[in-house]
Design a protein around this motif. Structure first.
Motif, PDB file in Angstrom:
ATOM      1  N   ILE A  29     -12.145  -3.433   6.216  1.00 29.30           N
ATOM      2  CA  ILE A  29     -12.268  -1.598   5.553  1.00 29.30           C
ATOM      3  C   ILE A  29     -11.135  -1.249   7.205  1.00 29.30           C
ATOM      4  O   ILE A  29     -11.177  -0.079   6.849  1.00 29.30           O
ATOM      5  CB  ILE A  29     -13.670  -0.665   6.223  1.00 29.30           C
ATOM      6  CG1 ILE A  29     -14.604  -0.898   6.873  1.00 29.30           C
ATOM      7  CG2 ILE A  29     -14.479  -1.263   4.421  1.00 29.30           C
ATOM      8  CD1 ILE A  29     -16.119  -0.035   6.903  1.00 29.30           C
ATOM      9  N   SER A  30     -11.355  -2.411   8.590  1.00 32.63           N
ATOM     10  CA  SER A  30     -10.508  -1.972   9.154  1.00 32.63           C
ATOM     11  C   SER A  30      -8.575  -1.542   8.252  1.00 32.63           C
ATOM     12  O   SER A  30      -8.365  -1.853   7.154  1.00 32.63           O
ATOM     13  CB  SER A  30     -10.177  -3.247  10.415  1.00 32.63           C
ATOM     14  OG  SER A  30      -9.101  -4.108   9.981  1.00 32.63           O
ATOM     15  N   SER A  31      -8.414  -0.837   8.742  1.00 32.91           N
ATOM     16  CA  SER A  31      -7.560  -0.737   8.571  1.00 32.91           C
ATOM     17  C   SER A  31      -5.692  -1.149   8.488  1.00 32.91           C
ATOM     18  O   SER A  31      -5.197  -1.590   9.864  1.00 32.91           O
ATOM     19  CB  SER A  31      -6.087   1.045   9.294  1.00 32.91           C
ATOM     20  OG  SER A  31      -5.145   1.592   8.685  1.00 32.91           O
ATOM     21  N   HIS A  32      -5.187  -1.575   7.533  1.00 33.17           N
ATOM     22  CA  HIS A  32      -5.087  -3.166   7.395  1.00 33.17           C
ATOM     23  C   HIS A  32      -4.038  -3.118   5.153  1.00 33.17           C
ATOM     24  O   HIS A  32      -4.035  -2.539   4.847  1.00 33.17           O
ATOM     25  CB  HIS A  32      -5.024  -4.098   7.319  1.00 33.17           C
ATOM     26  CG  HIS A  32      -6.295  -5.101   6.553  1.00 33.17           C
ATOM     27  ND1 HIS A  32      -7.108  -4.281   6.323  1.00 33.17           N
ATOM     28  CD2 HIS A  32      -6.667  -5.392   5.143  1.00 33.17           C
ATOM     29  CE1 HIS A  32      -7.690  -4.738   5.121  1.00 33.17           C
ATOM     30  NE2 HIS A  32      -7.490  -5.731   4.731  1.00 33.17           N
ATOM     31  N   ASN A  33      -2.825  -3.422   6.022  1.00 34.05           N
ATOM     32  CA  ASN A  33      -2.565  -3.081   4.058  1.00 34.05           C
ATOM     33  C   ASN A  33      -2.482  -4.722   3.849  1.00 34.05           C
ATOM     34  O   ASN A  33      -2.769  -6.011   3.974  1.00 34.05           O
ATOM     35  CB  ASN A  33      -1.290  -3.420   4.713  1.00 34.05           C
ATOM     36  CG  ASN A  33      -0.761  -2.470   5.034  1.00 34.05           C
ATOM     37  OD1 ASN A  33      -0.927  -0.929   5.633  1.00 34.05           O
ATOM     38  ND2 ASN A  33      -0.530  -2.086   6.691  1.00 34.05           N
ATOM     39  N   HIS A  34      -2.082  -4.504   2.243  1.00 29.87           N
ATOM     40  CA  HIS A  34      -1.670  -5.822   1.068  1.00 29.87           C
ATOM     41  C   HIS A  34      -1.208  -6.196   0.539  1.00 29.87           C
ATOM     42  O   HIS A  34       0.429  -5.321   0.462  1.00 29.87           O
ATOM     43  CB  HIS A  34      -3.029  -5.371  -0.188  1.00 29.87           C
ATOM     44  CG  HIS A  34      -4.489  -5.663   0.790  1.00 29.87           C
ATOM     45  ND1 HIS A  34      -4.870  -3.834   0.951  1.00 29.87           N
ATOM     46  CD2 HIS A  34      -5.536  -6.387   1.758  1.00 29.87           C
ATOM     47  CE1 HIS A  34      -5.935  -4.162   1.575  1.00 29.87           C
ATOM     48  NE2 HIS A  34      -6.469  -5.751   1.841  1.00 29.87           N
ATOM     49  N   PHE A  35      -0.485  -7.528   0.219  1.00 31.48           N
ATOM     50  CA  PHE A  35       0.792  -7.724  -0.498  1.00 31.48           C
ATOM     51  C   PHE A  35       0.263  -8.169  -2.266  1.00 31.48           C
ATOM     52  O   PHE A  35      -1.108  -9.273  -2.138  1.00 31.48           O
ATOM     53  CB  PHE A  35       1.340  -9.079   0.134  1.00 31.48           C
ATOM     54  CG  PHE A  35       2.557  -9.424  -0.319  1.00 31.48           C
ATOM     55  CD1 PHE A  35       3.949  -8.891  -0.525  1.00 31.48           C
ATOM     56  CD2 PHE A  35       2.398 -10.239  -1.033  1.00 31.48           C
ATOM     57  CE1 PHE A  35       5.356  -9.665  -0.491  1.00 31.48           C
ATOM     58  CE2 PHE A  35       3.451 -11.372  -1.778  1.00 31.48           C
ATOM     59  CZ  PHE A  35       4.463 -10.680  -1.556  1.00 31.48           C
ATOM     60  N   TYR A  36       0.879  -8.473  -3.131  1.00 28.94           N
ATOM     61  CA  TYR A  36       0.525  -8.331  -4.500  1.00 28.94           C
ATOM     62  C   TYR A  36       2.131  -8.954  -4.756  1.00 28.94           C
ATOM     63  O   TYR A  36       2.880  -8.983  -4.379  1.00 28.94           O
ATOM     64  CB  TYR A  36       0.752  -7.137  -4.908  1.00 28.94           C
ATOM     65  CG  TYR A  36       0.969  -7.824  -6.749  1.00 28.94           C
ATOM     66  CD1 TYR A  36      -0.815  -8.444  -7.071  1.00 28.94           C
ATOM     67  CD2 TYR A  36       1.611  -7.308  -7.465  1.00 28.94           C
ATOM     68  CE1 TYR A  36      -0.489  -8.326  -8.655  1.00 28.94           C
ATOM     69  CE2 TYR A  36       1.160  -7.774  -8.556  1.00 28.94           C
ATOM     70  CZ  TYR A  36       0.075  -8.196  -9.284  1.00 28.94           C
ATOM     71  OH  TYR A  36       0.049  -8.864 -10.509  1.00 28.94           O
TER      72      TYR A  36
ATOM     73  N   ASN B 229      -0.283  -1.836  12.716  1.00 25.51           N
ATOM     74  CA  ASN B 229      -0.401  -0.501  12.107  1.00 25.51           C
ATOM     75  C   ASN B 229       0.280   0.902  11.774  1.00 25.51           C
ATOM     76  O   ASN B 229       1.659   0.800  13.171  1.00 25.51           O
ATOM     77  CB  ASN B 229      -1.956  -0.113  13.367  1.00 25.51           C
ATOM     78  CG  ASN B 229      -2.577   0.880  12.456  1.00 25.51           C
ATOM     79  OD1 ASN B 229      -1.900   2.625  12.644  1.00 25.51           O
ATOM     80  ND2 ASN B 229      -4.080   1.147  12.171  1.00 25.51           N
ATOM     81  N   ILE B 230       0.206   0.882  10.280  1.00 25.24           N
ATOM     82  CA  ILE B 230       1.232   1.673  10.308  1.00 25.24           C
ATOM     83  C   ILE B 230       0.239   3.673  10.322  1.00 25.24           C
ATOM     84  O   ILE B 230       1.115   4.357   9.282  1.00 25.24           O
ATOM     85  CB  ILE B 230       1.701   1.805   9.305  1.00 25.24           C
ATOM     86  CG1 ILE B 230       0.960   1.073   7.955  1.00 25.24           C
ATOM     87  CG2 ILE B 230       2.914   0.844   9.045  1.00 25.24           C
ATOM     88  CD1 ILE B 230       2.536   1.170   6.387  1.00 25.24           C
TER      89      ILE B 230
ATOM     90  N   ILE C  66      -2.792 -10.571  -1.380  1.00 25.72           N
ATOM     91  CA  ILE C  66      -3.697 -11.246  -0.205  1.00 25.72           C
ATOM     92  C   ILE C  66      -3.149  -9.865   0.567  1.00 25.72           C
ATOM     93  O   ILE C  66      -3.001  -8.613   0.803  1.00 25.72           O
ATOM     94  CB  ILE C  66      -2.370 -12.635   0.493  1.00 25.72           C
ATOM     95  CG1 ILE C  66      -1.001 -11.838   0.389  1.00 25.72           C
ATOM     96  CG2 ILE C  66      -2.592 -13.727  -0.805  1.00 25.72           C
ATOM     97  CD1 ILE C  66      -0.421 -13.535   0.494  1.00 25.72           C
ATOM     98  N   ASP C  67      -3.317 -10.416   2.543  1.00 27.08           N
ATOM     99  CA  ASP C  67      -3.589  -9.848   3.312  1.00 27.08           C
ATOM    100  C   ASP C  67      -2.227  -9.910   4.007  1.00 27.08           C
ATOM    101  O   ASP C  67      -1.871 -10.638   3.713  1.00 27.08           O
ATOM    102  CB  ASP C  67      -4.474  -9.686   4.646  1.00 27.08           C
ATOM    103  CG  ASP C  67      -5.886  -9.706   4.527  1.00 27.08           C
ATOM    104  OD1 ASP C  67      -6.497  -8.096   3.423  1.00 27.08           O
ATOM    105  OD2 ASP C  67      -7.142 -10.052   4.413  1.00 27.08           O
ATOM    106  N   LEU C  68      -1.574  -8.438   4.365  1.00 25.93           N
ATOM    107  CA  LEU C  68      -0.329  -8.340   4.963  1.00 25.93           C
ATOM    108  C   LEU C  68       0.017  -8.259   6.681  1.00 25.93           C
ATOM    109  O   LEU C  68      -0.120  -6.918   6.842  1.00 25.93           O
ATOM    110  CB  LEU C  68       0.957  -8.190   4.838  1.00 25.93           C
ATOM    111  CG  LEU C  68       1.737  -8.113   4.292  1.00 25.93           C
ATOM    112  CD1 LEU C  68       2.781  -8.265   3.744  1.00 25.93           C
ATOM    113  CD2 LEU C  68       2.521  -8.140   6.067  1.00 25.93           C
TER     114      LEU C  68
END
Lengths: 130, 130
Positions: free
Chosen positions: B74-81, B95-96, B89-91
């Motif tokens: 649940i940490s702030s991170h982004n994903h890639f589809y 941090n944005i 997957i995680d990207l």
DNA sequence: TATATAATAGTAATCGTTACTAATATTAAT
DNA sequence: ATTAATATTAGTAACGATTACTATTATATA
């Protein structure tokens, strides 16, 4: 080769979407086109929304509320989802496409686009609580 | 008042999610928990994934592929589809979260969070085309 | 140990979406 | 204009993801 033929229903779907700023779902598009095309079927609406999305003429917005929303504005902009009234609205703000560059820095794949939506309580719902 | 009681099934669901970095769907969670709980029902998995999401212990990822994905991180991170292999997957990237500030500048509602996912072709699929 | 109630298993139902097919509309060529 | 080719449609059925229902079981409290 498969060509795309013109269709009056598709025009009506696209034109209707252009009149709306609230990112309607397929069902809402369907109900609003019924007066003009009383026999149009829901499948036609879904098929054309998918086709228009593939063609890049509209965009699909997935915000986790279990139905897809559609937007005829394909310029790069962001959306806001109100978790109280469930509305999906535009969120005018400066362009943040540069986050794609940030993402590319440490990523081996090819980044083609991104979608960002913000979540919270919209202005209307905030005011109702006063 | 409604209290939350402990449940071994919920623990198993959460613990399984913690072991995975690929953001499984409810169905995948269900199938992986079956060995330990042969009688667990799909409804139990859905109910607990929703509850855990509400409690903020996991997060839900909506990327428009018609099923929800879940992430115990649940940490702030982004994903890639990846639009080829459909993987989510995680990207890892800087941090944005500051885009929430940018969004707030000209917005009357309350922004609580944001979700960003990038779309394109993942590294594995890129290599397969060579 | 008894009581209260949250959570479950099992199943049915719902909702959004897609697939199928015969009929129709569009397009390009005659 | 007519024809031929084929993309699109209407109507309906099917599908997959998710939710709802209910009697039973597990958990927490006293």
């Amino acid at each position: 080769m498969k060509t795309i033929k013109h269709s009056r229903q598709r025009d009506a779907i696209y034109n209707f979407l252009c009149t709306r700023k609230d990112h309607p779902t397929a069902d809402i598009v369907y109900n609003n086109i019924l007066p003009e095309f009383p026999n149009i079927s829901l499948g036609t609406v879904y098929r054309n929304l998918s086709l228009l999305t593939e063609l890049g003429q509209i965009q699909k917005i997935s915000c986790g509320d279990n139905s897809e929303h559609f937007d005829a504005d394909i310029s790069s902009h962001n959306h806001f989802y109100c978790r109280k009234c469930k509305a999906v609205i535009d969120l005018p703000m400066e362009n943040i496409d540069f986050i794609e560059t940030l993402a590319s820095n440490s990523f081996g794949g090819k980044i083609e686009s991104h979608k960002t939506y913000f979540v919270g309580i919209c202005e209307n719902c905030l005011n109702e609580n006063m």
